[in-house]
Motif scaffolding. Structure first.
Motif, PDB file in Angstrom:
ATOM      1  N   ALA A 284       0.768  -1.153   0.292  1.00 54.51           N
ATOM      2  CA  ALA A 284      -0.139  -0.223   0.223  1.00 54.51           C
ATOM      3  C   ALA A 284       0.803   0.983  -0.130  1.00 54.51           C
ATOM      4  O   ALA A 284       2.086   0.908   0.178  1.00 54.51           O
ATOM      5  N   PRO A 285       0.337   2.262  -0.267  1.00 56.42           N
ATOM      6  CA  PRO A 285       0.511   3.500  -0.050  1.00 56.42           C
ATOM      7  C   PRO A 285       1.618   4.041   1.030  1.00 56.42           C
ATOM      8  O   PRO A 285       1.157   3.685   2.063  1.00 56.42           O
TER       9      PRO A 285
ATOM     10  N   THR B  11       1.124   2.595   8.195  1.00 57.64           N
ATOM     11  CA  THR B  11       0.445   3.098   9.459  1.00 57.64           C
ATOM     12  C   THR B  11      -0.456   2.610   9.964  1.00 57.64           C
ATOM     13  O   THR B  11      -1.010   1.881  11.549  1.00 57.64           O
ATOM     14  N   ALA B  12      -1.829   3.774   9.419  1.00 61.10           N
ATOM     15  CA  ALA B  12      -2.941   2.942   9.330  1.00 61.10           C
ATOM     16  C   ALA B  12      -3.460   1.677   9.948  1.00 61.10           C
ATOM     17  O   ALA B  12      -4.744   1.383  10.440  1.00 61.10           O
ATOM     18  N   LEU B  13      -3.211   1.458   7.912  1.00 67.80           N
ATOM     19  CA  LEU B  13      -3.738  -0.109   8.198  1.00 67.80           C
ATOM     20  C   LEU B  13      -3.106  -1.107   8.869  1.00 67.80           C
ATOM     21  O   LEU B  13      -3.289  -2.072   9.339  1.00 67.80           O
ATOM     22  N   HIS B  14      -1.307  -0.972   9.677  1.00 64.27           N
ATOM     23  CA  HIS B  14      -0.810  -1.349  10.634  1.00 64.27           C
ATOM     24  C   HIS B  14      -1.497  -1.578  11.467  1.00 64.27           C
ATOM     25  O   HIS B  14      -1.872  -3.000  11.992  1.00 64.27           O
TER      26      HIS B  14
ATOM     27  N   ARG C 256      -5.099  -3.316  11.340  1.00 64.66           N
ATOM     28  CA  ARG C 256      -4.449  -4.923  11.846  1.00 64.66           C
ATOM     29  C   ARG C 256      -4.477  -5.383  13.319  1.00 64.66           C
ATOM     30  O   ARG C 256      -4.761  -6.430  13.662  1.00 64.66           O
ATOM     31  N   ASP C 257      -3.542  -4.316  13.774  1.00 70.38           N
ATOM     32  CA  ASP C 257      -3.343  -5.621  14.915  1.00 70.38           C
ATOM     33  C   ASP C 257      -4.231  -5.061  16.341  1.00 70.38           C
ATOM     34  O   ASP C 257      -3.730  -5.920  16.624  1.00 70.38           O
ATOM     35  N   GLU C 258      -5.461  -3.834  15.811  1.00 69.09           N
ATOM     36  CA  GLU C 258      -6.274  -3.812  16.983  1.00 69.09           C
ATOM     37  C   GLU C 258      -7.075  -4.901  16.955  1.00 69.09           C
ATOM     38  O   GLU C 258      -7.481  -5.623  17.634  1.00 69.09           O
ATOM     39  N   LEU C 259      -7.720  -4.731  15.286  1.00 67.24           N
ATOM     40  CA  LEU C 259      -8.705  -5.994  14.801  1.00 67.24           C
ATOM     41  C   LEU C 259      -8.247  -8.047  15.666  1.00 67.24           C
ATOM     42  O   LEU C 259      -8.392  -8.731  15.967  1.00 67.24           O
TER      43      LEU C 259
END
Length: 176
Positions: free
Chosen positions: A100-101, A106-109, A112-115
């Motif tokens: 991803a861009p 950072t937001a995607l990681h 994902r980590d929270e999920l």
């Protein structure tokens, strides 16, 4: 078709949203099961109470199935050389996030980590609920066997709920 970099982030966000539905379904099932176990006391939940969980279980199964299909499609779109006959996909969501861009990684990681953290907590809660159910049924089994004096070799529970060991002299009279 290989996904363009700008499509990767939006597809991953949609995938994470679907995976969040699985987590939410599991959390709501755990919450309802905990309420049933807490409210039912020593007798445990009734059969009708447990049958009331069926819609939640079906929702969880449907969400999990749809999420798996969506994940496979995402991986297939991202890497066309991967096919579903392979046992493990070549890239996980973490690997896709790397494509991803940079400004969105950072937001995607974080999401994902929270999920993943929520899923682990939900799985632990499910395990705890299963332990409660097992030990409740095990206690009732041992209690009934002790009252009926059916198994001479195991520790049982008497009428007052106190553990006792059935003596060998009671073996013959236990079924009479």
């Amino acid at each position: 078709m290989k996904l363009a970099e700008d499509q990767v982030a939006s597809r991953i966000e949609r995938q994470l949203a679907q995976e969040e539905q699985v987590v939410q379904a599991l959390e709501s099932l755990n919450e309802q099961l905990s309420v049933l176990l807490t409210g039912s006391g020593i007798n445990g939940p009734s059969e009708s109470d447990l049958l009331g969980l069926d819609p939640m279980i079906k929702r969880l199964q449907a969400c999990a199935k749809q999420t798996g299909l969506s994940r496979n499609a995402l991986l297939q779109d991202f890497d066309p050389s991967w096919n579903e006959s392979k046992s493990t996909p070549p890239n996980r969501i973490r690997g896709l996030i790397q494509a991803a861009p940079l400004d969105q990684q950072t937001a995607l990681h974080a999401k994902r980590d929270e999920l993943q953290r929520r899923m682990i907590e939900a799985q632990q809660q499910l395990f705890a609920n299963q332990v409660v159910v097992f030990y409740s049924t095990e206690f009732h089994r041992s209690f009934l066997l002790g009252v009926l004096q059916c198994e001479p070799n195991d520790s049982q529970y008497g009428r007052q709920g106190q553990p006792f060991k059935l003596g060998p002299e009671r073996v013959i009279g236990r079924n009479c």
